[in-house]
Design a protein around this motif. Structure first.
Motif, PDB file in Angstrom:
ATOM      1  N   ASP A  81     -48.678  15.629  34.262  1.00 46.76           N
ATOM      2  CA  ASP A  81     -48.902  16.822  35.083  1.00 46.76           C
ATOM      3  C   ASP A  81     -48.468  17.800  34.595  1.00 46.76           C
ATOM      4  OD1 ASP A  81     -48.836  15.192  37.238  1.00 46.76           O
ATOM      5  OD2 ASP A  81     -46.854  14.070  37.390  1.00 46.76           O
ATOM      6  N   VAL A  82     -47.057  17.950  33.275  1.00 46.86           N
ATOM      7  CA  VAL A  82     -47.349  19.149  32.631  1.00 46.86           C
ATOM      8  C   VAL A  82     -46.726  18.939  30.925  1.00 46.86           C
ATOM      9  CG1 VAL A  82     -44.798  20.582  31.827  1.00 46.86           C
ATOM     10  CG2 VAL A  82     -45.862  19.997  34.021  1.00 46.86           C
ATOM     11  N   ILE A  83     -47.326  19.054  30.369  1.00 47.18           N
ATOM     12  CA  ILE A  83     -47.386  18.632  28.817  1.00 47.18           C
ATOM     13  C   ILE A  83     -45.801  20.508  28.080  1.00 47.18           C
ATOM     14  CG2 ILE A  83     -48.305  18.083  26.401  1.00 47.18           C
ATOM     15  CD1 ILE A  83     -50.205  17.328  27.016  1.00 47.18           C
ATOM     16  N   GLU A  84     -45.175  20.356  27.500  1.00 48.39           N
ATOM     17  CA  GLU A  84     -44.373  21.491  27.293  1.00 48.39           C
ATOM     18  C   GLU A  84     -44.511  20.873  25.474  1.00 48.39           C
ATOM     19  OE1 GLU A  84     -40.409  21.618  30.379  1.00 48.39           O
ATOM     20  OE2 GLU A  84     -40.511  21.623  28.401  1.00 48.39           O
ATOM     21  N   PHE A  85     -45.634  21.771  24.707  1.00 47.27           N
ATOM     22  CA  PHE A  85     -45.861  22.137  22.938  1.00 47.27           C
ATOM     23  C   PHE A  85     -44.118  22.989  22.562  1.00 47.27           C
ATOM     24  CE2 PHE A  85     -49.379  21.239  25.024  1.00 47.27           C
ATOM     25  CZ  PHE A  85     -50.009  20.366  23.983  1.00 47.27           C
ATOM     26  N   HIS A  86     -43.870  22.345  22.028  1.00 50.37           N
ATOM     27  CA  HIS A  86     -42.542  22.966  21.785  1.00 50.37           C
ATOM     28  C   HIS A  86     -43.089  23.451  19.929  1.00 50.37           C
ATOM     29  CE1 HIS A  86     -39.643  21.636  24.753  1.00 50.37           C
ATOM     30  NE2 HIS A  86     -40.723  21.272  24.984  1.00 50.37           N
TER      31      HIS A  86
END
Length: 219
Positions: A81-86
């Protein structure tokens, strides 16, 4: 062992399987599906989340939606659904971006946290796919529940990873055998959109073979 792409199973099926093996088989082996208010609402909820054309930037955070992922080791493919790249020195180069980044999967659910941990197993499977694709190690993922608008952190423990591997191995085995398991009736059966297809009440009936054996044995 690595699976060929033709043998990949749907990543979303992990949640179905851990929740109810029979539900998973009816959907993914027998291709049965029925809509109810919850499934329709859930579909609209995910449509709002997914926008594969957009990339959102917030300082040291990049957010991608509807990202296709896979794992040859697990034999799974699907979408996050969502990938957060930190942004972090422990990460890797990301195409079109400066610096190094580490993925953080966030799975969106329309309702609230379940009594079972099927959602946790699903997002862990997503994280394991990302680890294989990006050659990285992830410690945490998250679930976001739309009903209470809260994010629940999921520790990617060895126990949870083992559950993913065990579930996926059984999924591949049942799919190869084209076998739909039986199930014991539970309270949650009545809320399932496949209740009329599954008919769990009938599975509690004594089989003809068992009946004859019992009758003959009594004589």
């Amino acid at each position: 062992m690595e699976y060929e792409e033709d043998d990949f199973l749907q990543l979303s099926g992990v949640q179905h399987f851990v929740f109810c093996r029979r539900q998973w088989a009816l959907i993914h082996i027998e291709n049965q599906w029925r809509e109810n208010a919850k499934t329709v609402d859930g579909a609209f909820f995910h449509q709002r989340v997914h926008d594969e054309t957009s990339r959102e930037r917030r300082g040291n955070l990049i957010i991608d939606r509807g990202v296709s992922i896979h794992s040859r080791a697990l034999g799974l493919s699907g979408q996050c659904d969502v990938i957060e790249f930190h942004k972090t020195e422990a990460g890797f180069p990301l195409r079109g971006e400066m610096g190094k980044w580490l993925p953080y999967p966030v799975e969106y659910k329309r309702g609230r946290a379940k009594i079972t941990h099927c959602d946790e197993v699903q997002v862990c499977a997503q994280a394991m796919c990302l680890e294989e694709m990006y050659a990285c190690n992830l410690k945490e993922a998250a679930l976001f529940y739309g009903e209470n608008r809260r994010r629940q952190l999921v520790e990617l423990s060895e126990q949870l990873r083992d559950e993913v591997i065990s579930a996926v191995e059984e999924m591949h085995d049942l799919y190869k055998k084209n076998y739909t398991p039986k199930v014991k009736k539970k309270k949650c059966c009545y809320a399932c959109s496949l209740h009329e297809n599954c008919m769990p009440e009938l599975q509690e009936k004594e089989s003809v073979g068992t009946y004859l054996t019992r009758i003959c044995g009594d004589n």
